[in-house]
Design a protein around this motif. Structure first.
Motif, PDB file in Angstrom:
ATOM      1  N   UNK A 242       0.805  -1.217   0.000  1.00 12.87           N
ATOM      2  CA  UNK A 242       0.000   0.000   0.000  1.00 12.87           C
ATOM      3  C   UNK A 242       0.843   1.275   0.000  1.00 12.87           C
ATOM      4  N   UNK A 243       2.149   1.151  -0.144  1.00  8.65           N
ATOM      5  CA  UNK A 243       3.005   2.333  -0.219  1.00  8.65           C
ATOM      6  C   UNK A 243       2.765   2.991  -1.566  1.00  8.65           C
ATOM      7  N   UNK A 244       2.662   4.296  -1.581  1.00  8.69           N
ATOM      8  CA  UNK A 244       2.334   5.008  -2.811  1.00  8.69           C
ATOM      9  C   UNK A 244       3.559   5.132  -3.711  1.00  8.69           C
TER      10      UNK A 244
ATOM     11  N   UNK B 166       4.955   4.501  -7.928  1.00  6.69           N
ATOM     12  CA  UNK B 166       4.435   4.799  -9.253  1.00  6.69           C
ATOM     13  C   UNK B 166       3.370   3.841  -9.741  1.00  6.69           C
ATOM     14  N   UNK B 167       3.576   2.556  -9.531  1.00  2.18           N
ATOM     15  CA  UNK B 167       2.634   1.537  -9.978  1.00  2.18           C
ATOM     16  C   UNK B 167       1.280   1.680  -9.273  1.00  2.18           C
ATOM     17  N   UNK B 168       1.304   1.921  -7.974  1.00  2.49           N
ATOM     18  CA  UNK B 168       0.067   2.092  -7.205  1.00  2.49           C
ATOM     19  C   UNK B 168      -0.649   3.386  -7.594  1.00  2.49           C
ATOM     20  N   UNK B 169       0.113   4.451  -7.775  1.00  2.00           N
ATOM     21  CA  UNK B 169      -0.483   5.741  -8.122  1.00  2.00           C
ATOM     22  C   UNK B 169      -1.105   5.714  -9.509  1.00  2.00           C
ATOM     23  N   UNK B 170      -0.510   4.955 -10.414  1.00  5.24           N
ATOM     24  CA  UNK B 170      -1.033   4.846 -11.774  1.00  5.24           C
ATOM     25  C   UNK B 170      -2.426   4.199 -11.755  1.00  5.24           C
ATOM     26  N   UNK B 171      -2.671   3.314 -10.815  1.00  2.00           N
ATOM     27  CA  UNK B 171      -3.980   2.650 -10.709  1.00  2.00           C
ATOM     28  C   UNK B 171      -5.102   3.616 -10.340  1.00  2.00           C
ATOM     29  N   UNK B 172      -4.752   4.742  -9.746  1.00  2.00           N
ATOM     30  CA  UNK B 172      -5.772   5.730  -9.387  1.00  2.00           C
ATOM     31  C   UNK B 172      -5.701   6.947 -10.320  1.00  2.00           C
TER      32      UNK B 172
ATOM     33  N   UNK C 242      15.705   6.512 -10.328  1.00  7.61           N
ATOM     34  CA  UNK C 242      17.101   6.101 -10.315  1.00  7.61           C
ATOM     35  C   UNK C 242      17.485   5.218 -11.499  1.00  7.61           C
ATOM     36  N   UNK C 243      16.526   4.388 -11.970  1.00  3.92           N
ATOM     37  CA  UNK C 243      16.895   3.442 -13.037  1.00  3.92           C
ATOM     38  C   UNK C 243      15.940   3.426 -14.220  1.00  3.92           C
ATOM     39  N   UNK C 244      14.780   4.068 -14.109  1.00  2.00           N
ATOM     40  CA  UNK C 244      13.864   4.160 -15.230  1.00  2.00           C
ATOM     41  C   UNK C 244      12.875   3.016 -15.384  1.00  2.00           C
ATOM     42  N   UNK C 245      12.936   1.998 -14.547  1.00  2.00           N
ATOM     43  CA  UNK C 245      11.969   0.902 -14.609  1.00  2.00           C
ATOM     44  C   UNK C 245      10.700   1.285 -13.852  1.00  2.00           C
ATOM     45  N   UNK C 246       9.602   0.558 -14.109  1.00  2.00           N
ATOM     46  CA  UNK C 246       8.344   0.833 -13.416  1.00  2.00           C
ATOM     47  C   UNK C 246       8.550   0.659 -11.912  1.00  2.00           C
ATOM     48  N   UNK C 247       8.117   1.633 -11.159  1.00  3.01           N
ATOM     49  CA  UNK C 247       8.321   1.637  -9.716  1.00  3.01           C
ATOM     50  C   UNK C 247       7.208   0.860  -9.021  1.00  3.01           C
ATOM     51  N   UNK C 248       7.554  -0.295  -8.465  1.00  2.00           N
ATOM     52  CA  UNK C 248       6.654  -1.107  -7.649  1.00  2.00           C
ATOM     53  C   UNK C 248       7.264  -1.197  -6.255  1.00  2.00           C
ATOM     54  N   UNK C 249       6.513  -1.745  -5.323  1.00  2.00           N
ATOM     55  CA  UNK C 249       7.041  -1.899  -3.964  1.00  2.00           C
ATOM     56  C   UNK C 249       8.269  -2.810  -3.991  1.00  2.00           C
TER      57      UNK C 249
END
Length: 109
Positions: A23-25, A27-33, A43-50
């Protein structure tokens, strides 16, 4: 429940609980809303997940390798599942300090 019994501050307990529940906000979680910002890791350009933020990004990997080397572990933490398996193994008083270091490492990230 192991998290709530640790001798750490409440804000770190809540943070780790949010990490467990994904539930940490990030990029991946924020994109869902329907967030309009960039969902990639800065830092690396990959999709940010927990998992990416705490275990897969090169900065997180560097921290966990450092912790593993410092504590004399043969393998560094590399995933959320591995993280919680190690954490649950630290139950006696001598090893609980190491468990707190793992939680502290997560908080630092």
């Amino acid at each position: 429940m192991e998290i709530w019994n640790c001798g750490i501050s409440l804000k770190v307990k809540i943070f780790i609980w949010l990490m467990v529940k994904r539930r940490i906000q990030v990029g991946d979680q924020l994109r869902k809303i329907n967030w309009k910002g960039d969902p990639t890791c800065k830092l690396c350009g990959l999709i940010e997940t927990v998992d990416h933020l705490f275990f897969q990004c090169h900065v997180a990997k560097l921290l966990w390798v450092f912790v593993a080397e410092t504590l004399g572990w043969k393998v560094a933490i590399h995933s959320g599942k591995n993280f919680f398996e190690l954490l649950l193994n630290f139950k006696d008083s001598k090893r609980s300090a190491f468990g707190l270091q793992i939680l502290g490492g997560s908080w630092v990230i």
